[in-house]
Motif scaffolding. Structure first.
Motif, PDB file in Angstrom:
ATOM      1  N   ASN A  82       0.858  -1.185   0.000  1.00  0.00           N
ATOM      2  CA  ASN A  82       0.000   0.000   0.000  1.00  0.00           C
ATOM      3  C   ASN A  82       0.896   1.237   0.000  1.00  0.00           C
ATOM      4  N   SER A 105       0.561   3.873   2.750  1.00  0.00           N
ATOM      5  CA  SER A 105       0.836   3.511   4.136  1.00  0.00           C
ATOM      6  C   SER A 105       2.337   3.354   4.325  1.00  0.00           C
ATOM      7  N   SER A 139       3.497  -2.527   5.054  1.00  0.00           N
ATOM      8  CA  SER A 139       2.633  -3.475   4.335  1.00  0.00           C
ATOM      9  C   SER A 139       3.033  -4.888   4.717  1.00  0.00           C
TER      10      SER A 139
END
Length: 458
Positions: free
Chosen positions: A33, A36, A39
């Protein structure tokens, strides 16, 4: 000529690529991701070792009836897991990637079972962790994601809960020291000393060779697997997969290493690993590139306008056009051949000219019944060798058939007979069909009933 050379080179490349096989085996599953800081990822390493003793022997006596398992789990608080995480991060850094593993869990399952002709040892080590620092740069339009961390490999000992898990011979030395003595100092030791935790080939296989798919609406269904909120629903999910045999990836087969041991009997040690597999997914549309020798993906929230591709990029388009061209060539060749064959075909009646045939009656009366059967024969035999049947060869070997006796010529007396048949029909007396005869002594009819009547009148 240039087309022939191109096809030859393509075929040679297919043979070379299809016959080459990688060396290592692992299965990877990761979801990145870019929005973010971390992950999840998962790696599964598997291997099976067979110890074969088809003729029995001392090794069979040592292992007979043995069966055991070594199973356990550990997290990053375990010193062995910390050591493994350090080895993996060192390997990632050596591969040129800036990504980092921040957390790791390890589960392992090793099972030995002895049979009458062999013993199998199944090794399985699964690591699950958290990947961080994979975002290189990020702006409003694009995020560059580091994908060069895929070769998760440990080249040194991995000791967890007192069990060394990376080299298969270690667990045998621990659990079966008497049997392991047969392998020490032989080629079998080299087979059993290949590290299990090895994903080098997943890194060596360029991502441009992996199958690529993207789903503009995938987040709506798969948001839960990524741990994402509904705020990013509708974004693209890009996925790359490897492990299927293809022209680009090569032929994916099991990795088999084998060695023979000559002791009191001949023993065989065989190591078998499954083929490499990889599943890598990223939030957004990922366009692959290379940065400082490391593979990266430029990720955008949506794909470029009017962009369309398939699971293998432009390669299927080449296949489609190639198949269409081959079909067109094959169709043209078929029609040319059919047209040429049609021109060479003679039109009209084939075989014997009907004007050269004549009818011949083959039936005669039997009792009170007559059939109208016959056959056709040639009027002459001038072209007999060209038109004769293949069965004439067989019939020539059989005795000659007797020709039917000629019909008696009709006379005026026969024609005058009241019960005689027409001379043109060539049949017997009509009175034979009526069961009575009206002939007199002058009748020349050949019917038996006529003859009897004539005799009775004379």
């Amino acid at each position: 000529m240039s087309r022939a050379v191109t096809l030859t080179i393509l075929l040679a490349g297919l043979i070379v690529i299809g016959s080459s096989t990688p060396v290592w085996a692992a299965q990877m599953d990761a979801r990145i991701n870019p929005n973010s800081d971390s992950s999840p990822f998962k790696m599964n390493y598997q291997k099976t070792v067979f110890i074969e003793y088809p003729n029995g022997g001392e090794l069979f006596d040592v292992l007979q009836g043995h069966e055991w398992s070594v199973i356990g789990t550990a997290d990053s608080s375990d010193p062995g897991v910390k050591n493994l995480m350090r080895q993996l991060n060192d390997k990632i850094k050596a591969d040129g990637s800036q990504a980092h593993i921040s957390d790791l869990n390890v589960s392992y399952d090793i099972h030995l079972k002895a049979r009458n002709i062999n013993t199998s040892i199944d090794y399985r080590v699964i690591i699950e962790g958290t990947l961080t620092n994979y975002v290189i740069t990020k702006d409003a339009q694009k995020t560059l994601v580091d994908l060069g961390w895929r070769g998760l490999t440990a080249n040194d000992d991995v000791v967890i809960d007192g069990h060394e898990l990376n080299f298969p011979i270690s667990i045998l030395l621990e659990e079966e020291p008497e049997a392991s003595a047969f392998f020490v100092g032989t080629e079998a030791e080299d087979v059993l000393h290949r590290n299990l935790i090895n994903a080098d080939f997943i890194l060596q296989q360029p991502l441009t060779n992996w199958h690529f798919l993207f789903d503009p609406t995938g987040i709506n269904v798969d948001a839960g697997t990524f741990g994402l909120s509904e705020e990013i629903s509708g974004f693209v999910v890009s996925s790359w997969t490897m492990g299927e045999s293809s022209l680009r990836e090569g032929r994916q087969v099991e990795r088999v290493f084998e060695a023979e041991i000559m002791a009191d009997q001949k023993y065989i040690v065989r190591s078998v690993q499954s083929s490499d597999q990889g599943n890598l997914a990223a939030i957004g549309f990922g366009a692959l590139d290379v940065f400082d020798g490391v593979e990266i993906a430029g990720v955008t929230p949506t794909p470029p306008q009017d962009y369309a591709t398939t699971s293998t990029g432009d390669f299927p388009v080449m296949i489609i056009y190639g198949m269409a061209a081959m079909a067109a060539i094959a169709g043209g060749a078929f029609f040319m051949f059919s047209n040429r064959a049609l021109k060479n075909t003679k039109e009209g009646q084939q075989g014997i000219d009907p004007s050269r045939l004549q009818g011949y009656q083959t039936s005669s009366s039997s009792g009170g019944y007559q059939t109208n059967r016959g056959e056709a024969q040639l009027k002459d035999d001038s072209s007999y060798q060209q038109t004769r049947s293949v069965y004439d060869t067989q019939s020539s070997q059989s005795p000659p058939q007797q020709t039917p006796p000629p019909q008696p010529a009709s006379t005026n007396e026969e024609a005058a007979c009241g019960c005689a048949a027409s001379a043109d029909m060539g049949s017997e007396c009509d009175c034979a069909m009526q069961g009575a005869c009206l002939c007199d002594a002058t009748c020349g009819c050949n019917a038996d009933i006529c003859k009897e009547q004539v005799n009775s009148m004379s």
